[in-house]
Design a protein around this motif. Structure first.
Motif, PDB file in Angstrom:
ATOM      1  N   GLY A 144       0.872  -1.319  -0.054  1.00 34.10           N
ATOM      2  CA  GLY A 144       0.049  -0.011  -0.058  1.00 34.10           C
ATOM      3  C   GLY A 144       0.913   1.260  -0.068  1.00 34.10           C
ATOM      4  N   CYS A 145       0.589   2.243  -0.787  1.00 33.49           N
ATOM      5  CA  CYS A 145       1.052   3.453  -0.785  1.00 33.49           C
ATOM      6  C   CYS A 145       0.264   4.361  -0.116  1.00 33.49           C
ATOM      7  CB  CYS A 145       1.169   3.954  -2.199  1.00 33.49           C
ATOM      8  SG  CYS A 145       2.079   5.374  -2.664  1.00 33.49           S
ATOM      9  N   SER A 146       0.269   4.643   1.189  1.00 33.48           N
ATOM     10  CA  SER A 146       0.005   5.691   1.843  1.00 33.48           C
ATOM     11  C   SER A 146       0.515   6.693   1.942  1.00 33.48           C
ATOM     12  CB  SER A 146      -0.181   5.157   3.461  1.00 33.48           C
ATOM     13  OG  SER A 146       1.156   5.194   4.237  1.00 33.48           O
ATOM     14  N   LEU A 147      -0.348   7.986   2.471  1.00 30.86           N
ATOM     15  CA  LEU A 147       0.496   9.485   2.357  1.00 30.86           C
ATOM     16  C   LEU A 147       1.492   9.428   3.317  1.00 30.86           C
ATOM     17  CD1 LEU A 147      -0.310  12.203   1.796  1.00 30.86           C
ATOM     18  CD2 LEU A 147      -1.767  12.269   3.713  1.00 30.86           C
ATOM     19  N   LYS A 148       1.686   8.531   4.470  1.00 30.03           N
ATOM     20  CA  LYS A 148       2.918   8.722   5.049  1.00 30.03           C
ATOM     21  C   LYS A 148       4.041   8.092   4.373  1.00 30.03           C
ATOM     22  CE  LYS A 148       4.646   7.900   9.802  1.00 30.03           C
ATOM     23  NZ  LYS A 148       4.462   7.681  11.184  1.00 30.03           N
ATOM     24  N   ASP A 149       3.769   7.052   3.755  1.00 29.95           N
ATOM     25  CA  ASP A 149       4.910   6.601   2.959  1.00 29.95           C
ATOM     26  C   ASP A 149       5.499   7.597   1.983  1.00 29.95           C
ATOM     27  OD1 ASP A 149       4.599   3.935   3.904  1.00 29.95           O
ATOM     28  OD2 ASP A 149       3.132   3.313   2.349  1.00 29.95           O
ATOM     29  N   GLN A 150       4.855   8.318   1.504  1.00 31.82           N
ATOM     30  CA  GLN A 150       5.373   9.376   0.667  1.00 31.82           C
ATOM     31  C   GLN A 150       5.696  10.588   1.322  1.00 31.82           C
ATOM     32  OE1 GLN A 150       2.298   9.853  -2.458  1.00 31.82           O
ATOM     33  NE2 GLN A 150       1.547   7.845  -1.755  1.00 31.82           N
ATOM     34  N   LEU A 151       5.799  10.866   2.613  1.00 29.96           N
ATOM     35  CA  LEU A 151       6.123  11.973   3.311  1.00 29.96           C
ATOM     36  C   LEU A 151       6.915  11.589   4.318  1.00 29.96           C
ATOM     37  CD1 LEU A 151       2.622  13.736   3.575  1.00 29.96           C
ATOM     38  CD2 LEU A 151       4.568  14.294   1.817  1.00 29.96           C
ATOM     39  N   VAL A 152       8.298  12.212   4.135  1.00 34.93           N
ATOM     40  CA  VAL A 152       9.142  11.802   5.224  1.00 34.93           C
ATOM     41  C   VAL A 152       9.520  13.101   6.073  1.00 34.93           C
ATOM     42  CG1 VAL A 152      11.355  10.651   6.076  1.00 34.93           C
ATOM     43  CG2 VAL A 152       9.697   9.774   4.144  1.00 34.93           C
ATOM     44  N   PRO A 153       8.860  13.449   6.968  1.00 31.57           N
ATOM     45  CA  PRO A 153       9.170  15.050   7.462  1.00 31.57           C
ATOM     46  C   PRO A 153      10.457  14.733   8.475  1.00 31.57           C
ATOM     47  CG  PRO A 153       7.378  13.934   8.646  1.00 31.57           C
ATOM     48  CD  PRO A 153       7.636  13.142   7.529  1.00 31.57           C
ATOM     49  N   SER A 154      11.178  15.806   8.499  1.00 24.80           N
ATOM     50  CA  SER A 154      12.383  16.031   9.238  1.00 24.80           C
ATOM     51  C   SER A 154      11.842  15.578  10.892  1.00 24.80           C
ATOM     52  CB  SER A 154      13.272  16.870   9.258  1.00 24.80           C
ATOM     53  OG  SER A 154      12.452  18.185   9.569  1.00 24.80           O
ATOM     54  N   LYS A 155      12.798  15.281  11.590  1.00 22.46           N
ATOM     55  CA  LYS A 155      12.476  14.881  13.146  1.00 22.46           C
ATOM     56  C   LYS A 155      12.139  16.336  13.771  1.00 22.46           C
ATOM     57  CE  LYS A 155      15.037  10.219  13.290  1.00 22.46           C
ATOM     58  NZ  LYS A 155      16.045   9.912  14.237  1.00 22.46           N
ATOM     59  N   THR A 156      12.802  17.182  13.384  1.00 23.39           N
ATOM     60  CA  THR A 156      12.302  18.625  13.949  1.00 23.39           C
ATOM     61  C   THR A 156      12.054  19.711  13.152  1.00 23.39           C
ATOM     62  OG1 THR A 156      14.714  19.290  14.273  1.00 23.39           O
ATOM     63  CG2 THR A 156      14.026  18.121  16.015  1.00 23.39           C
ATOM     64  N   LEU A 157      11.363  20.614  13.569  1.00 15.55           N
ATOM     65  CA  LEU A 157      11.006  21.619  12.504  1.00 15.55           C
ATOM     66  C   LEU A 157      11.792  22.757  12.613  1.00 15.55           C
ATOM     67  CD1 LEU A 157       6.900  21.978  13.217  1.00 15.55           C
ATOM     68  CD2 LEU A 157       8.345  20.758  11.225  1.00 15.55           C
ATOM     69  N   LYS A 158      12.508  23.292  11.630  1.00  9.98           N
ATOM     70  CA  LYS A 158      13.407  24.322  11.515  1.00  9.98           C
ATOM     71  C   LYS A 158      12.661  25.599  10.886  1.00  9.98           C
ATOM     72  CE  LYS A 158      17.068  21.017  10.409  1.00  9.98           C
ATOM     73  NZ  LYS A 158      18.121  20.470   9.363  1.00  9.98           N
ATOM     74  N   PHE A 159      12.602  26.315  12.245  1.00 10.35           N
ATOM     75  CA  PHE A 159      11.784  27.640  11.949  1.00 10.35           C
ATOM     76  C   PHE A 159      12.857  28.682  11.634  1.00 10.35           C
ATOM     77  CE2 PHE A 159       9.133  31.078  14.118  1.00 10.35           C
ATOM     78  CZ  PHE A 159       8.169  30.680  13.239  1.00 10.35           C
ATOM     79  N   PRO A 160      12.798  29.114  10.313  1.00 10.09           N
ATOM     80  CA  PRO A 160      14.030  29.823   9.948  1.00 10.09           C
ATOM     81  C   PRO A 160      13.938  31.351  10.497  1.00 10.09           C
ATOM     82  CG  PRO A 160      12.244  29.823   8.285  1.00 10.09           C
ATOM     83  CD  PRO A 160      11.883  28.944   9.343  1.00 10.09           C
ATOM     84  N   PHE A 161      13.401  31.600  11.644  1.00  8.26           N
ATOM     85  CA  PHE A 161      13.272  32.974  12.284  1.00  8.26           C
ATOM     86  C   PHE A 161      13.916  33.328  13.580  1.00  8.26           C
ATOM     87  CE2 PHE A 161       9.365  32.283   9.639  1.00  8.26           C
ATOM     88  CZ  PHE A 161       9.673  33.479   8.526  1.00  8.26           C
ATOM     89  N   SER A 162      14.830  34.158  13.587  1.00 11.99           N
ATOM     90  CA  SER A 162      15.441  34.316  14.845  1.00 11.99           C
ATOM     91  C   SER A 162      14.430  35.324  15.785  1.00 11.99           C
ATOM     92  CB  SER A 162      16.925  34.897  14.637  1.00 11.99           C
ATOM     93  OG  SER A 162      16.972  36.090  13.959  1.00 11.99           O
ATOM     94  N   LEU A 163      15.101  35.838  16.663  1.00 14.43           N
ATOM     95  CA  LEU A 163      14.352  36.827  17.617  1.00 14.43           C
ATOM     96  C   LEU A 163      14.630  38.252  17.011  1.00 14.43           C
ATOM     97  CD1 LEU A 163      13.114  38.162  20.066  1.00 14.43           C
ATOM     98  CD2 LEU A 163      15.276  38.267  21.141  1.00 14.43           C
ATOM     99  N   GLU A 164      15.623  38.535  16.484  1.00 17.10           N
ATOM    100  CA  GLU A 164      15.968  39.734  15.610  1.00 17.10           C
ATOM    101  C   GLU A 164      15.062  39.804  14.526  1.00 17.10           C
ATOM    102  OE1 GLU A 164      19.167  38.768  18.416  1.00 17.10           O
ATOM    103  OE2 GLU A 164      18.104  37.712  16.786  1.00 17.10           O
ATOM    104  N   SER A 165      15.022  38.740  13.568  1.00 12.27           N
ATOM    105  CA  SER A 165      14.012  38.693  12.339  1.00 12.27           C
ATOM    106  C   SER A 165      12.517  38.920  12.595  1.00 12.27           C
ATOM    107  CB  SER A 165      14.305  37.631  11.502  1.00 12.27           C
ATOM    108  OG  SER A 165      13.860  36.235  12.300  1.00 12.27           O
TER     109      SER A 165
END
Length: 682
Positions: free
Chosen positions: A384-405
């Motif tokens: 079976g080709c489930s949605l999760k099979d096709q999405l392999v998110p990284s273990k942590t979300l990398k938020f590209p914003f610092s306090l200054e930005s």
């Protein structure tokens, strides 16, 4: 005489019955006429079919601001929708002035709906859009990307689907073209080619037919369902960001898994065209993956992938597309077919008595499979080709914003920000606080997350969040209220952060998440001159001074980015670092002196070295949790409004659960914990 009156009445009743019977016969005749099958030429003749057959269709979308070439593409697309039928209306989810300006020219057929949840960058939440769509009465609900051009077969396909004898959900992959050299006339009745000459729908489709390719980006997919009694799927819809991948495929998966509705692919039956933009949408199907490499590199797409992996049946590796039906327009007729078995589905015979038997040649001639069909075919003989099979998110979300930005993005024109600090045990109260500020149209706030869980949660909720590396790591979930050691450690984070932001040149209104805002206090607080720090008083006695020892509440204060304030905040931070208590006593002892030695009058202190004035705010406008017994009133909201409160602090109560219960039961709560959406409160 009595008999004569009765006779006249009987005669009137008889005449009324004859008249009513005639009206009913006429109505039935009209109804029968409206239910006749659509003639073949209606499939291809633009504007020739009767709107009596057409259900009321409401199209929902979330456009970007109508600026530049993108605004032009959106304008053409939405005009193409309105040209299809007067039965079509459009709802634009947006808070941008240019969208409202665009909608004004179309009257009641195009409305702007700003009251949904958006991220701090203005990206709408899909679950909030779907929930809000239920406020509009319609036969069919359709969600379409704002750049998608529709042709008449959209209305025909939905009209056919509307007549099915059960609730349904359909979707259609879009078709990308490198150029679209056509436009609508001013009355939106005819398509014109370059030079202003009319072009028929069949000729237009033929010209586009040899140049398009499937666009398999999730955000460019059209999805629609009827207004039925059954839900779309089991459970809740996660807080996906709209048009940032995954959410449409997730919804299809869940609808198939739940089995409430008949789900089918209408990609071949509905012509949806988008102008290819290679910068953002090319190569959307990479190695049978729904999400492109470009999309995977974005934190917004990665966040949606995380949600898809956490919520619903797709997280269990059980869903596939092998049983999915497809709607086909073939020889001016609609068929619902099972491509796996090459058979016509029974629903296809609803309006087509001639379409019985094997699959027609027109289907077998389709060599290019739509996106989902392509995935489905690849599953034959494979696991079976489930949605999760096709999405392999990284273990942590990398938020590209610092306090200054974040400061640069969110600060208002006066370089002022509202800062709050929260740990995971207060995440729901944090969201209620955020929802209230959103309701007041206050956007210049920042959130400092005290732990990783709150940081990830805040990213998923679209908040302008940053983490503090110096925050204590062992924060108790239930035992971090006033008087605890955990509380003492956490409060010292706040003064350090305020000092840091002041040094970066921004004014700060520090507000704890348990401070409920009735109105925006910034206009009043901003009226204080420089070298004045305005803070809430914790004094509970109704009469007497409000600047007594240890009565400064460090959970709500306004500090300007000036020299005296920065110097005093440095002294507070140093004092708190060596204190075994929370930062609150350090504030008072530093600013007002021990035992209040530098008090001035009943509501001020003056710090002698810097000459900074500490102004204790009027408790009628900024009441603490013990003042006037406001929290004990039968109707807290009404009592505070009569009082003229700008805010109300939910303090002077011990324990997280008691604090939470008091605020929820009082009605001063703006967040739905189950759906993860802001409540529409006044």
């Amino acid at each position: 005489m009595l008999y004569f009156i009765l006779f006249i009445q009987a005669l009137q009743i008889g005449l009324w019955s004859v008249w009513l019977s005639g009206v009913l016969l006429i109505a039935l005749s009209l109804y029968a006429t409206q239910r006749l099958p659509l003639s073949k030429n209606l499939i291809f003749s633009h504007g020739s079919f009767s709107d009596l057959d057409t259900p009321k269709i409401t199209i929902f979308t979330a456009p970007t601001p109508f600026k530049g070439s993108l605004g032009t593409k959106q304008s053409l697309a939405i005009r193409s929708w309105l040209a299809l039928s007067p039965q079509i209306s459009v709802i634009l989810f947006s808070q941008h002035p240019s969208v409202a300006s665009f909608a004004n020219s179309f009257g009641s057929r195009v409305l702007v709906e700003p009251d949904i949840d958006f991220t701090f960058l203005g990206v709408p939440f899909f679950h909030s859009m779907v929930a809000r769509s239920r406020a509009f009465t319609s036969d069919v609900y359709a969600f379409i990307n704002s750049e998608t051009i529709l042709l008449p077969d959209f209305v025909l396909a939905l009209t056919y689907a509307h007549e099915l004898d059960r609730d349904w959900l359909l979707f259609a992959s879009s078709r990308k073209v490198s150029t679209f050299p056509f436009y609508l006339d001013e009355d939106r009745k005819y398509w014109l080619r370059e030079g202003g000459k009319r072009i028929g729908i069949q000729e237009l489709q033929e010209k586009l037919g040899s140049s398009w390719q499937w666009n398999c980006c999730d955000g460019r997919m059209m999805i629609a369902w009827n207004n039925g009694e059954l839900p779309l799927h089991h459970g809740v819809l996660p807080p996906f960001l709209y048009s940032r991948g995954v959410h449409n495929h997730w919804l299809i998966n869940e609808a198939l898994s739940s089995g409430f509705r008949f789900v089918f692919d209408a990609s071949w039956a509905i012509s949806t065209f988008v102008l290819d933009d290679s910068r953002n949408w090319s190569n959307c199907l990479v190695k049978s993956s729904i999400v492109s490499d470009i999309e995977k590199g974005s934190w917004e797409y990665d966040g949606n992938s995380h949600l898809a992996a956490l919520y619903g049946s797709s997280s269990l590796h059980k869903i596939n597309y092998s049983g999915l039906m497809e709607l086909l327009k073939c020889d001016a007729q609609f068929l619902i077919i099972n491509t796996t078995e090459d058979t016509i589905h029974p629903y296809a015979n609803k309006r087509m008595s001639l379409c019985k038997g094997s699959i027609p040649k027109c289907w077998k001639s389709k060599k290019t499979l739509p996106c989902i069909a392509g995935i489905k075919k690849s599953q034959n003989g494979v696991s079976g080709c489930s949605l999760k099979d096709q999405l392999v998110p990284s273990k942590t979300l990398k938020f590209p914003f610092s306090l200054e930005s974040l400061l640069a993005i969110n600060a208002d024109k006066n370089r002022t920000v509202v800062l709050t600090v929260a740990g995971y045990s207060y995440k729901d109260m944090l969201m209620s606080w955020v929802c209230r500020l959103r309701r007041l149209k206050i956007t210049n706030f920042l959130v400092c997350a005290l732990d990783y869980e709150t940081y990830q949660f805040s990213i998923m909720q679209g908040l302008p969040v940053f983490n503090d590396p110096s925050a204590p790591s062992n924060i108790s979930f239930n035992d971090c209220h006033f008087g605890t050691k955990c509380f003492e450690r956490v409060t010292k984070v706040k003064s350090r952060l305020v000092l840091k932001i002041l040094k970066l040149g921004y004014n700060v209104l520090l507000s704890d998440v348990d401070v409920y805002w009735f109105r925006n206090p910034l206009p009043l607080l901003s009226s204080f001159d420089s070298a004045i720090l305005a803070a809430q008083s914790d004094e509970y006695n109704q009469t007497g001074p409000i600047n007594l020892p240890r009565r400064l509440n460090s959970g709500f204060y306004f500090a300007r980015a000036d020299g005296p304030t920065i110097a005093v905040m440095e002294k507070v931070v140093r004092h708190a670092a060596t204190s075994g208590l929370s930062e609150q006593p350090s504030f008072y002892d530093t600013l007002c002196g021990e035992e209040g030695s530098t008090r001035k009058g009943d509501n001020r202190c003056v710090e002698p070295e810097t000459n900074l004035t500490i102004h204790f705010l009027d408790r009628n406008l900024f009441p603490n949790g013990a003042y006037l017994g406001l929290w004990e009133r039968k109707n807290v909201k009404l009592a505070c409004k009569k009082q003229g409160c700008l805010v109300l602090h939910n303090n002077w109560i011990s324990g997280r659960m008691k604090k939470l219960e008091r605020q929820v039961l009082s009605g001063l709560w703006d967040y739905d914990i189950t759906t993860r959406m802001c409540l529409l409160t006044e």
